[in-house]
Design a protein around this motif. Structure first.
Motif, PDB file in Angstrom:
ATOM      1  N   UNK A   1     -21.576  16.148  -5.218  1.00 25.14           N
ATOM      2  CA  UNK A   1     -20.861  16.064  -6.583  1.00 25.14           C
ATOM      3  C   UNK A   1     -19.599  15.896  -6.655  1.00 25.14           C
ATOM      4  N   UNK A   2     -18.727  16.119  -5.720  1.00 29.72           N
ATOM      5  CA  UNK A   2     -17.199  15.904  -5.606  1.00 29.72           C
ATOM      6  C   UNK A   2     -17.543  14.244  -5.114  1.00 29.72           C
ATOM      7  N   UNK A   3     -18.314  14.065  -3.978  1.00 31.80           N
ATOM      8  CA  UNK A   3     -18.445  12.562  -3.850  1.00 31.80           C
ATOM      9  C   UNK A   3     -18.508  11.576  -5.029  1.00 31.80           C
ATOM     10  N   UNK A   4     -19.367  12.025  -5.733  1.00 33.06           N
ATOM     11  CA  UNK A   4     -19.889  11.228  -7.073  1.00 33.06           C
ATOM     12  C   UNK A   4     -18.596  11.180  -8.003  1.00 33.06           C
ATOM     13  N   UNK A   5     -17.970  12.081  -8.058  1.00 38.47           N
ATOM     14  CA  UNK A   5     -16.781  12.176  -8.708  1.00 38.47           C
ATOM     15  C   UNK A   5     -15.441  11.067  -8.310  1.00 38.47           C
ATOM     16  N   UNK A   6     -15.278  11.302  -7.074  1.00 35.97           N
ATOM     17  CA  UNK A   6     -14.530  10.351  -6.100  1.00 35.97           C
ATOM     18  C   UNK A   6     -14.647   9.045  -6.201  1.00 35.97           C
ATOM     19  N   UNK A   7     -16.019   8.617  -6.238  1.00 36.60           N
ATOM     20  CA  UNK A   7     -16.495   7.224  -6.497  1.00 36.60           C
ATOM     21  C   UNK A   7     -16.464   6.701  -7.923  1.00 36.60           C
ATOM     22  N   UNK A   8     -16.549   7.801  -8.860  1.00 42.19           N
ATOM     23  CA  UNK A   8     -16.255   7.350 -10.276  1.00 42.19           C
ATOM     24  C   UNK A   8     -14.839   6.989 -10.559  1.00 42.19           C
ATOM     25  N   UNK A   9     -13.940   7.730 -10.218  1.00 44.36           N
ATOM     26  CA  UNK A   9     -12.477   7.625 -10.399  1.00 44.36           C
ATOM     27  C   UNK A   9     -11.957   6.569  -9.328  1.00 44.36           C
ATOM     28  N   UNK A  10     -12.332   6.206  -8.210  1.00 46.84           N
ATOM     29  CA  UNK A  10     -12.130   5.311  -7.340  1.00 46.84           C
ATOM     30  C   UNK A  10     -13.231   4.447  -6.880  1.00 46.84           C
ATOM     31  N   UNK A  11     -13.403   3.449  -7.851  1.00 46.45           N
ATOM     32  CA  UNK A  11     -14.467   2.530  -7.633  1.00 46.45           C
ATOM     33  C   UNK A  11     -14.463   1.643  -6.431  1.00 46.45           C
ATOM     34  N   UNK A  12     -13.231   1.362  -5.811  1.00 48.69           N
ATOM     35  CA  UNK A  12     -13.242   0.768  -4.293  1.00 48.69           C
ATOM     36  C   UNK A  12     -13.379   1.608  -3.054  1.00 48.69           C
ATOM     37  N   UNK A  13     -13.632   3.064  -3.467  1.00 53.63           N
ATOM     38  CA  UNK A  13     -13.696   3.811  -2.403  1.00 53.63           C
ATOM     39  C   UNK A  13     -15.091   3.654  -1.498  1.00 53.63           C
ATOM     40  N   UNK A  14     -14.928   3.586  -0.170  1.00 55.81           N
ATOM     41  CA  UNK A  14     -16.179   3.455   0.611  1.00 55.81           C
ATOM     42  C   UNK A  14     -16.718   4.747   1.110  1.00 55.81           C
TER      43      UNK A  14
ATOM     44  N   UNK B   1     -11.037  11.123   3.292  1.00 53.42           N
ATOM     45  CA  UNK B   1     -11.068  12.589   3.286  1.00 53.42           C
ATOM     46  C   UNK B   1     -12.806  12.792   3.887  1.00 53.42           C
ATOM     47  N   UNK B   2     -12.868  13.769   4.663  1.00 54.84           N
ATOM     48  CA  UNK B   2     -14.302  13.945   5.197  1.00 54.84           C
ATOM     49  C   UNK B   2     -14.714  15.215   4.678  1.00 54.84           C
ATOM     50  N   UNK B   3     -15.903  15.501   4.155  1.00 53.50           N
ATOM     51  CA  UNK B   3     -16.428  16.703   3.581  1.00 53.50           C
ATOM     52  C   UNK B   3     -17.822  17.169   4.127  1.00 53.50           C
ATOM     53  N   UNK B   4     -18.227  18.374   4.520  1.00 48.97           N
ATOM     54  CA  UNK B   4     -19.404  18.710   4.857  1.00 48.97           C
ATOM     55  C   UNK B   4     -20.394  18.354   3.792  1.00 48.97           C
ATOM     56  N   UNK B   5     -21.684  17.784   4.232  1.00 47.42           N
ATOM     57  CA  UNK B   5     -22.683  17.264   3.504  1.00 47.42           C
ATOM     58  C   UNK B   5     -23.518  18.360   2.983  1.00 47.42           C
ATOM     59  N   UNK B   6     -23.297  18.553   2.028  1.00 54.15           N
ATOM     60  CA  UNK B   6     -23.998  19.674   1.043  1.00 54.15           C
ATOM     61  C   UNK B   6     -24.111  19.387  -0.393  1.00 54.15           C
TER      62      UNK B   6
ATOM     63  N   UNK C   1     -19.413   6.851   3.644  1.00 57.09           N
ATOM     64  CA  UNK C   1     -20.172   6.858   4.823  1.00 57.09           C
ATOM     65  C   UNK C   1     -20.695   8.015   5.009  1.00 57.09           C
ATOM     66  N   UNK C   2     -22.109   7.975   5.090  1.00 57.69           N
ATOM     67  CA  UNK C   2     -22.945   9.392   5.248  1.00 57.69           C
ATOM     68  C   UNK C   2     -23.376   9.268   6.632  1.00 57.69           C
ATOM     69  N   UNK C   3     -22.973  10.406   7.408  1.00 62.06           N
ATOM     70  CA  UNK C   3     -22.934  10.821   8.690  1.00 62.06           C
ATOM     71  C   UNK C   3     -23.787  12.034   9.108  1.00 62.06           C
ATOM     72  N   UNK C   4     -24.175  12.327  10.114  1.00 59.09           N
ATOM     73  CA  UNK C   4     -24.784  13.497  10.349  1.00 59.09           C
ATOM     74  C   UNK C   4     -23.964  14.742   9.764  1.00 59.09           C
ATOM     75  N   UNK C   5     -24.378  15.408   8.636  1.00 59.72           N
ATOM     76  CA  UNK C   5     -23.685  16.758   8.257  1.00 59.72           C
ATOM     77  C   UNK C   5     -22.293  16.371   7.729  1.00 59.72           C
ATOM     78  N   UNK C   6     -21.981  15.253   7.594  1.00 58.52           N
ATOM     79  CA  UNK C   6     -20.578  14.799   6.922  1.00 58.52           C
ATOM     80  C   UNK C   6     -20.609  13.711   6.157  1.00 58.52           C
ATOM     81  N   UNK C   7     -19.683  13.757   5.086  1.00 54.73           N
ATOM     82  CA  UNK C   7     -19.594  12.815   4.326  1.00 54.73           C
ATOM     83  C   UNK C   7     -18.394  11.892   4.279  1.00 54.73           C
TER      84      UNK C   7
END
Length: 90
Positions: free
Chosen positions: A17-30, A7-12, A32-38
């Motif tokens: 906060x959503x990415x932090x929750x995803x990583x907490x619930x999915x410890x194997x998630x990777x 899933x790619x989200x705008x970087x804001x 990648x911070x890209x220009x204006x996108x996560x």
């Protein structure tokens, strides 16, 4: 066909906060911070849980709000009131 989902989200602030929750619930998630996108990838499945996002943000969260910040995703979607999942059927 790859069994990785993403899933790619705008970087804001909201998405971070959503990415932090995803990583907490999915410890194997990777992440990648890209220009204006996560981009968040995982093997087979990613789960986003309302309860986890609310714990991180300290406020009530409607999963529908997240869709305003989704750029793209890869996988099948299951959306319920309390969760949003991206996965591949086996």
């Amino acid at each position: 066909m790859s069994s990785r989902v993403y899933i790619n989200l705008q970087d804001n602030d909201y998405s971070r906060a959503i990415v932090e929750a995803i990583v907490q619930d999915n410890p194997r998630a990777e992440v990648q911070h890209q220009p204006s996108m996560i981009r968040i990838e995982a093997e087979g499945r990613l789960d986003i849980r309302r309860e986890t996002v609310e714990e991180i943000t300290g406020s009530v969260w409607d999963i529908q709000e997240m869709l305003m910040y989704v750029i793209t995703l890869g996988g099948n979607v299951e959306e319920e009131d309390d969760s949003f999942s991206v996965h591949w059927n086996s």
